[in-house]
Enzyme design. Structure first.
Site, PDB file in Angstrom:
ATOM      1  N   GLY A  88      11.797 -50.279  21.436  1.00  0.00           N
ATOM      2  CA  GLY A  88      13.370 -49.925  22.158  1.00  0.00           C
ATOM      3  C   GLY A  88      14.642 -50.311  21.606  1.00  0.00           C
ATOM      4  O   GLY A  88      15.207 -49.279  21.289  1.00  0.00           O
ATOM      5  N   ASP A 144       6.027 -45.373  25.734  1.00  0.00           N
ATOM      6  CA  ASP A 144       5.741 -47.132  25.727  1.00  0.00           C
ATOM      7  C   ASP A 144       5.714 -47.141  27.485  1.00  0.00           C
ATOM      8  O   ASP A 144       5.283 -48.008  27.642  1.00  0.00           O
ATOM      9  CB  ASP A 144       7.540 -47.704  25.767  1.00  0.00           C
ATOM     10  CG  ASP A 144       7.030 -47.361  24.154  1.00  0.00           C
ATOM     11  OD1 ASP A 144       6.730 -47.246  23.470  1.00  0.00           O
ATOM     12  OD2 ASP A 144       8.599 -47.274  23.539  1.00  0.00           O
ATOM     13  N   ASP A 178       2.587 -49.795  28.297  1.00  0.00           N
ATOM     14  CA  ASP A 178       3.000 -50.575  29.690  1.00  0.00           C
ATOM     15  C   ASP A 178       2.374 -50.909  30.706  1.00  0.00           C
ATOM     16  O   ASP A 178       1.673 -51.826  31.088  1.00  0.00           O
ATOM     17  CB  ASP A 178       4.566 -50.566  30.171  1.00  0.00           C
ATOM     18  CG  ASP A 178       5.290 -50.641  29.282  1.00  0.00           C
ATOM     19  OD1 ASP A 178       5.056 -51.055  27.948  1.00  0.00           O
ATOM     20  OD2 ASP A 178       6.852 -50.813  28.597  1.00  0.00           O
ATOM     21  N   ASP A 191       7.461 -54.068  22.113  1.00  0.00           N
ATOM     22  CA  ASP A 191       8.039 -52.825  22.500  1.00  0.00           C
ATOM     23  C   ASP A 191       9.329 -52.949  22.823  1.00  0.00           C
ATOM     24  O   ASP A 191      10.032 -52.440  22.580  1.00  0.00           O
ATOM     25  CB  ASP A 191       7.249 -53.052  24.734  1.00  0.00           C
ATOM     26  CG  ASP A 191       7.741 -52.199  25.258  1.00  0.00           C
ATOM     27  OD1 ASP A 191       8.351 -50.762  25.184  1.00  0.00           O
ATOM     28  OD2 ASP A 191       8.290 -51.857  26.633  1.00  0.00           O
TER      29      ASP A 191
END
Length: 224
Positions: free
Chosen positions: A56, A73, A77, A52
């Site tokens: 990003g 994302d 999460d 992740d």
């Protein structure tokens, strides 16, 4: 911009999205074997979390950020953290602790995302107009945000790994671990601090987002 550059950018965006899909597969397999292989679960879950961060960073570095990617994302999460909290609620007592953290996590992030797009912000991380210094520090300083987020995930993973049986008392396990004076004790202490800060920020975020929704409705009625 010529076709070759457009093609390269499209391929790069596709690769970044692929990382997001890989995270989903990693989490699915991790939770499938969580009780049969705790260490492998922890490794796969944390790898997904690292992906992740890499995802990003790549999106920002190469200017390939997208609304779909950001939403994917966040959903990944929230779901992965929610699943881990549900598992912990079955391992420790009182289970309401983890279920409350789950509800707070989902509610605060959903409200923040919704209120941000409601007022026309490009990102839910845009909190420049907030009056709360801790909230602004969290979204304005990536190091601080990273510490809080990593601390939460590491604490949850550590709690799962050190559980030896079902229905253990959470406070007893945490206190016993902290008293050991081992590297694990230090890790749990540091993670517990970051996780506590994160929960305070979640509460602030939920209230701030709720206030923004109410303000939006009030201003909308006044314009009629």
């Amino acid at each position: 911009m010529n076709n070759s550059i457009l093609g390269s950018l499209s391929f790069m965006r596709f690769q970044i999205l692929i990382v997001g899909y890989i995270r989903i597969l990693l989490n699915c397999y991790a939770f499938a074997i969580c009780f049969s292989s705790k260490r492998l679960f922890a490794a796969l879950y944390f790898l997904s979390f690292v992906c992740d961060a890499v995802d990003g960073w790549c999106a920002r570095k190469f200017n390939q950020a997208s609304t779909f990617g950001a939403v994917l994302d966040m959903v990944t999460d929230r779901i992965s953290t929610a699943c881990l909290l549900v598992i912990l609620s079955q391992v420790y007592r009182p289970s309401l602790v983890f279920l409350s953290l789950l509800a707070l996590d989902i509610a605060s992030h959903w409200l923040q995302m919704y209120s941000s797009f409601l007022v026309g912000k490009a990102s839910h991380k845009d909190v420049k107009d907030s009056s709360n210094w801790l909230f602004k520090l969290y979204y304005g300083n990536r190091m601080f945000m990273g510490y809080c987020c990593v601390a939460c995930e590491v604490l949850y993973i550590a709690l799962f790994l050190i559980s030896s049986k079902h229905t253990e008392n959470l406070m007893d396990v945490v206190v016993t671990t902290l008293k050991q004076g081992s590297p694990l004790s230090l890790l749990v202490a540091i993670s517990l601090l970051g996780c506590s800060i994160k929960q305070v920020i979640n509460i602030i975020q939920m209230k701030t987002a709720a206030d923004a929704c109410v303000l939006y409705d009030t201003e909308k009625k006044q314009k009629r």
